[in-house]
Design a protein around this motif. Sequence first.
Motif, PDB file in Angstrom:
ATOM      1  N   ALA A 103      38.019  29.900  43.969  1.00  0.00           N
ATOM      2  CA  ALA A 103      38.589  30.914  45.083  1.00  0.00           C
ATOM      3  C   ALA A 103      37.848  31.836  45.553  1.00  0.00           C
ATOM      4  N   GLU A 104      37.174  32.533  44.778  1.00  0.00           N
ATOM      5  CA  GLU A 104      36.477  33.669  45.273  1.00  0.00           C
ATOM      6  C   GLU A 104      35.257  33.318  46.251  1.00  0.00           C
ATOM      7  N   ARG A 105      34.777  31.953  45.678  1.00  0.00           N
ATOM      8  CA  ARG A 105      33.721  31.603  46.818  1.00  0.00           C
ATOM      9  C   ARG A 105      34.424  31.383  48.067  1.00  0.00           C
ATOM     10  N   ALA A 106      35.676  30.468  48.231  1.00  0.00           N
ATOM     11  CA  ALA A 106      36.352  30.237  49.218  1.00  0.00           C
ATOM     12  C   ALA A 106      36.532  31.696  50.032  1.00  0.00           C
ATOM     13  N   GLU A 107      37.160  32.485  49.493  1.00  0.00           N
ATOM     14  CA  GLU A 107      37.277  33.753  50.197  1.00  0.00           C
ATOM     15  C   GLU A 107      35.917  34.456  50.965  1.00  0.00           C
ATOM     16  N   ARG A 108      34.959  34.238  50.325  1.00  0.00           N
ATOM     17  CA  ARG A 108      33.744  34.832  50.762  1.00  0.00           C
ATOM     18  C   ARG A 108      33.270  34.056  52.140  1.00  0.00           C
ATOM     19  N   GLU A 109      33.787  32.658  52.007  1.00  0.00           N
ATOM     20  CA  GLU A 109      33.211  32.028  53.090  1.00  0.00           C
ATOM     21  C   GLU A 109      34.129  32.082  54.332  1.00  0.00           C
ATOM     22  N   LYS A 112      32.980  35.122  55.919  1.00  0.00           N
ATOM     23  CA  LYS A 112      32.063  34.826  56.980  1.00  0.00           C
ATOM     24  C   LYS A 112      32.299  34.102  58.151  1.00  0.00           C
ATOM     25  N   THR A 113      33.431  33.401  57.870  1.00  0.00           N
ATOM     26  CA  THR A 113      33.876  32.713  59.138  1.00  0.00           C
ATOM     27  C   THR A 113      34.545  33.383  60.051  1.00  0.00           C
ATOM     28  N   ARG A 114      35.620  34.511  59.521  1.00  0.00           N
ATOM     29  CA  ARG A 114      36.226  35.089  60.382  1.00  0.00           C
ATOM     30  C   ARG A 114      35.167  36.240  61.434  1.00  0.00           C
ATOM     31  N   ALA A 115      34.176  36.773  60.576  1.00  0.00           N
ATOM     32  CA  ALA A 115      33.290  37.470  61.068  1.00  0.00           C
ATOM     33  C   ALA A 115      32.548  36.651  62.293  1.00  0.00           C
ATOM     34  N   ALA A 116      31.969  35.364  62.012  1.00  0.00           N
ATOM     35  CA  ALA A 116      31.388  34.637  63.166  1.00  0.00           C
ATOM     36  C   ALA A 116      32.335  34.402  64.113  1.00  0.00           C
ATOM     37  N   LEU A 117      33.654  33.918  64.035  1.00  0.00           N
ATOM     38  CA  LEU A 117      34.392  33.961  65.092  1.00  0.00           C
ATOM     39  C   LEU A 117      34.621  35.257  65.765  1.00  0.00           C
ATOM     40  N   GLU A 118      34.667  36.203  65.198  1.00  0.00           N
ATOM     41  CA  GLU A 118      34.883  37.426  65.937  1.00  0.00           C
ATOM     42  C   GLU A 118      33.747  37.639  66.947  1.00  0.00           C
TER      43      GLU A 118
END
Length: 142
Positions: A103-109, A112-118
């Motif tokens: 779950a922690e790995r998924a939250e980190r990913e 990252k994805t949210r930052a990239a989308l932004e």
Amino acid sequence: MTFTAADLRAVPADDGPVSPRADRPRRRSFTAQYKLDILAEYDALTEPGAKGALLRREGLYSSHLVEWRRARDAGALAGLDRQPRVGKRTPEQIENDRLRARAERAERELAKTRAALEVVGKAHALLEMLSESADTEPRSKK
């Protein structure tokens, strides 16, 4: 040394089931009170050979006493008692830890994805603004 056929027949073929650790010595552990008692008794002895006799009787080495004396002088002898061992983790605990790490790995990913989308969204907005401004401005003739 060589064995003859008669020698091999004289040796029993199997002693029965013996665990591989059956003949291994067990590590001894001493309580803090025992250590203090032995140190006091050892230090009280004055007769020649009595200290060695005490060590032989108890099955100890002088290095034991050196370590115990250092611990006593440092005030750490109270901490020398055997500490209770922490039991093995249950399969549920192992699974929980595995899932928690996942779950922690998924939250980190996800972060990252949210930052990239932004970043992509801002780049898209910038390109749209540039496109609109390019459409409204007349082109210069060369």
